[in-house]
Scaffold this motif. Structure first.
Motif, mmCIF file in Angstrom:
data_model
loop_
_atom_site.group_PDB
_atom_site.id
_atom_site.type_symbol
_atom_site.label_atom_id
_atom_site.label_comp_id
_atom_site.label_asym_id
_atom_site.label_seq_id
_atom_site.Cartn_x
_atom_site.Cartn_y
_atom_site.Cartn_z
ATOM 1 N N LEU A 175 -6.648 -1.579 -2.914
ATOM 2 C CA LEU A 175 -7.297 -1.874 -1.636
ATOM 3 C C LEU A 175 -8.665 -2.520 -1.863
ATOM 4 O O LEU A 175 -9.061 -3.429 -1.118
ATOM 5 N N GLN A 176 -9.377 -2.066 -2.887
ATOM 6 C CA GLN A 176 -10.674 -2.672 -3.201
ATOM 7 C C GLN A 176 -10.513 -4.130 -3.603
ATOM 8 O O GLN A 176 -11.272 -4.995 -3.181
ATOM 9 N N PHE A 178 -10.526 10.681 -11.730
ATOM 10 C CA PHE A 178 -10.161 9.947 -10.514
ATOM 11 C C PHE A 178 -10.703 8.524 -10.583
ATOM 12 O O PHE A 178 -9.996 7.553 -10.269
ATOM 13 N N ILE A 187 -6.594 3.043 -4.092
ATOM 14 C CA ILE A 187 -7.948 2.568 -3.773
ATOM 15 C C ILE A 187 -8.296 1.310 -4.584
ATOM 16 O O ILE A 187 -8.930 0.386 -4.069
ATOM 17 N N HIS A 189 -9.436 -6.362 -0.653
ATOM 18 C CA HIS A 189 -10.385 -6.416 0.474
ATOM 19 C C HIS A 189 -11.204 -7.705 0.437
ATOM 20 O O HIS A 189 -11.669 -8.179 1.469
ATOM 21 N N SER A 246 1.086 3.949 -2.906
ATOM 22 C CA SER A 246 0.728 5.330 -2.552
ATOM 23 C C SER A 246 1.769 6.297 -3.092
ATOM 24 O O SER A 246 1.446 7.349 -3.652
ATOM 25 N N THR A 304 0.839 -1.208 0.000
ATOM 26 C CA THR A 304 0.000 0.000 0.000
ATOM 27 C C THR A 304 0.872 1.255 0.000
ATOM 28 O O THR A 304 0.611 2.203 -0.765
ATOM 29 N N LEU A 359 3.829 5.668 -5.522
ATOM 30 C CA LEU A 359 3.836 5.585 -6.988
ATOM 31 C C LEU A 359 2.711 6.423 -7.596
ATOM 32 O O LEU A 359 2.905 7.148 -8.575
ATOM 33 N N LEU A 360 1.530 6.320 -6.999
ATOM 34 C CA LEU A 360 0.350 6.970 -7.569
ATOM 35 C C LEU A 360 0.155 8.390 -7.062
ATOM 36 O O LEU A 360 -0.566 9.180 -7.651
ATOM 37 N N GLY A 361 0.778 8.698 -5.915
ATOM 38 C CA GLY A 361 0.579 10.017 -5.312
ATOM 39 C C GLY A 361 -0.787 10.134 -4.661
ATOM 40 O O GLY A 361 -1.282 11.231 -4.397
ATOM 41 N N ARG A 362 -1.421 9.012 -4.416
ATOM 42 C CA ARG A 362 -2.711 8.976 -3.727
ATOM 43 C C ARG A 362 -2.885 7.580 -3.153
ATOM 44 O O ARG A 362 -2.077 6.681 -3.436
ATOM 45 N N LEU A 363 -3.929 7.401 -2.370
ATOM 46 C CA LEU A 363 -4.198 6.061 -1.849
ATOM 47 C C LEU A 363 -4.493 5.111 -3.011
ATOM 48 O O LEU A 363 -5.249 5.469 -3.923
#
Lengths: 389, 230
Positions: free
Chosen positions: A17-18, A312, A14, A21, A6, A2, A8-12
């Motif tokens: 994680l989806q 996004f 998601i 999960h 994070s 994660t 690499l993408l500059g954001r979570l």
């Protein structure tokens, strides 16, 4: 992972994680992508194998030009015969230094009550070694002895081990076409989709085995050109010597390419392989779509309410698509390798993985999963933030 | 920025088309001051949620005017409404947390809407706010492992973390006990005083009415009472 994603993408991450999960759903999706990969690899492998098996017999020859009858001239083995006179006419051309005819026919090797192999016979002049692959020049001389053959050690459905030591001083006897023949050497050609093996015999042995055939009507004519002569120019000039539409003159490379194209695009087998590839891609797209469009509508609506833009969501979906493709590809590749080895072992067809094919399928998998993502976006675009209240 | 955060004038709203067309709001007029806490009340179907979503840029304004942070929303395009929503905070009754994100990550999302940034700093800001809301020990919990009240507090943190100009909340205290509910509403009031954050809240919770600066009651799509409290 994660934290790495994070950064690499500059954001979570998601999408990641989806996916993770629900491990069960992720495993099912990866299995689906791998299965679709196997489908595609199998079809491409078989298609590549067909192309390779088409090309192998051509590699026996190394003339500058190949003359065939224009009728049924798409394949090496099924070509109609043409008058040997065409050979003599060609020799008139100043840049044609030599020529030789080749005679082709098929026979069946009976291994028992039910087992049989279809053998392609090439009848060649034993002293025409210059027209053949360098490794064949010396063994061809042995065919000067009547009723001898160079047998294919890769012949399918036949135990060829007893022929391994075949030589002119110790011919290994066998019987075909009700004639007793002696193997005086071996070649390694193998079966393809049109036959199970290739045996080379002299032209004289050929006429004894196939008495209905005449030396006046060879299957192909091979020509050698003077050093530096342009095969394209000579072919065009030779064509002027012959009555219209009586011959087809090509280099071996052109003939090989045209037969591969013919087998792939006009024969049912090639079309079936192409259809199989399409089926594999569709299966992959459907499976990836099922995962990517899984029920996140409410969560996506929440993101929309918060002010996230469409880009996004595209990013999340593509992130998931690439992860699915990148992970699902490897088990697909491994199973395909196993399949290739098994099939090659069982059938002797030249089927193997090439780096180009592996890379192409990986890229194709990423594209297919991305297409699924784009389709899934249409469903997720319906997320309506106002409905959250 | 003016002292008025939201101005609603002559607002009508409809749902459906043709014979099924039904009017949900009738000539609503309202002015919400910056930094204030306004409560919308009314029976089910009175139009309070519709009004909330129109003010929150979640629906297109059909007729009348909604002016939000000096931006007219009538005839505004989708991009404008999306950009405006980045200046707002939403708290939903059903929490709407992302199941696969931890409490910290759910709150970080509230910051990431503003673009790329240092995820580590986002994490620190989220941790601080969750700690303030009493969830310092639950930072890495997934929503599935949190109680309803804890989820609601995560949702509140997510709405507040980006320092929005206006908070729109739908029953934000429904899942909270009395103490937590009052603490949450007090937090909104404190933000109003400290940062000028405006809060518009739909609620049926009588325990928090006294904390509101203003209580607006709707019935059948019309404002029937507009009481300013001191």
């Amino acid at each position: 992972m994660t934290a790495f994603l994070s950064r690499l993408l500059g954001r979570l991450p998601i999408g990641y994680l989806q996916l993770t999960h629900h491990p069960g759903r992720l495993l099912a999706a990866l299995a689906g992508v791998a299965f679709a990969n196997v489908l595609v690899f199998v079809q491409l492998g078989l298609a590549g194998s067909m192309a390779e098996s088409v090309a192998i017999p051509y590699r026996l020859f190394q003339p500058d030009l190949l003359i065939v009858s224009p009728a049924e001239s798409e394949t090496l083995s099924d070509a109609s015969t043409l008058p040997r006179q065409r050979l003599f006419q060609a020799l008139v051309h100043p840049d044609v230094t030599d020529g030789t005819p080749i005679y082709m026919s098929r026979s069946t090797w009976l291994s028992g009550q039910e087992a049989s192999s279809s053998i392609q016979f090439f009848g060649v002049m034993p002293d025409a070694g210059e027209f053949f692959h360098d490794a064949l020049a010396a063994p061809l001389i042995r065919l000067s002895l009547s009723d001898t053959a160079l047998v294919d050690t890769l012949t399918r459905f036949v135990d060829m081990r007893s022929f391994a030591a075949a030589h002119s001083e110790a011919p290994v006897p066998f019987e075909m076409q009700n004639r007793q023949l002696g193997a005086v050497g071996t070649v390694s050609i193998g079966g393809g989709f049109g036959g199970d093996g290739v045996f080379l015999i002299s032209d004289q042995t050929f006429f004894r085995m196939f008495p209905q055939r005449s030396s006046a009507t060879p299957s192909h004519i091979l020509l050698a050109l003077a050093p530096g002569a342009d095969p394209g120019r000579v072919a065009a000039e030779l064509a002027q010597l012959y009555p219209p539409d009586t011959v087809r003159i090509r280099t071996v490379t052109e003939a090989t390419d045209q037969e591969v194209r013919y087998q792939m695009t006009e024969r049912p087998t090639g079309l079936i392989f192409a259809f199989g590839v399409v089926i594999g891609i569709v299966v992959g797209i459907v499976i990836a779509y099922q995962v990517l469009s899984a029920d996140h509508i409410r969560e996506y609506a929440t993101f929309k309410a918060m002010g996230f833009r469409q880009s996004f969501f595209v990013g999340i979906i593509l992130e998931e698509a690439i992860i699915l493709a990148a992970i699902g590809f490897w088990p697909g590749l491994a199973f395909s390798q196993l399949f290739y080895h098994s099939l090659a072992y069982l059938t002797n067809i030249p089927i193997f993985m090439t780096p180009e094919r592996a890379v192409a399928v990986l890229i194709g998998t990423i594209i297919a999963c991305s297409v699924s993502g784009i389709l899934a976006m249409r469903k997720l675009a319906a997320a309506e933030p106002a409905d959250l209240f | 920025m003016s002292d008025v955060a939201i101005t609603v004038s002559g607002l009508d709203h409809y749902f459906g088309e043709g014979d099924a067309r039904k009017q949900a709001l009738f000539d609503v007029n309202l002015e919400v001051g910056s930094g204030s806490l306004t409560i919308l009340m009314g029976p089910s179907g009175s139009g309070k949620t519709t009004l909330l979503t129109l003010m929150g840029c979640l629906r297109e304004v059909h007729a009348g005017s909604v002016r939000l942070l000096d931006q007219e929303l009538f005839e505004s395009d989708e991009i404008t409404r999306i950009d405006m929503r980045r200046r707002l905070g939403f708290i939903f009754q059903a929490h709407n947390l992302h199941d696969s994100l931890t409490a910290r990550q759910n709150v970080m999302i509230g910051l990431q809407v503003h673009g790329r940034g240092d995820p580590a700093r986002h994490g620190e800001a989220a941790d601080h706010l969750l700690d303030l809301l009493g969830l310092g020990e639950r930072l890495d919990y997934l929503p599935g492992n949190l109680s309803g009240g804890q989820k609601q507090r995560v949702a509140i943190a997510r709405a507040l973390v980006s320092n929005p100009n206006i908070i729109f909340a739908d029953e934000p205290t429904a899942a909270l006990d009395k103490v937590s509910g009052l603490a949450a509403v007090q937090l909104f009031k404190d933000l109003g005083r400290a940062r000028g954050t405006t809060t518009v809240m739909v609620t049926h919770d009588p325990r928090i009415l006294d904390l509101a600066d203003r209580v607006v009651t709707l019935e059948d799509g019309r404002v029937v009472m507009d009481r300013i409290q001191t």
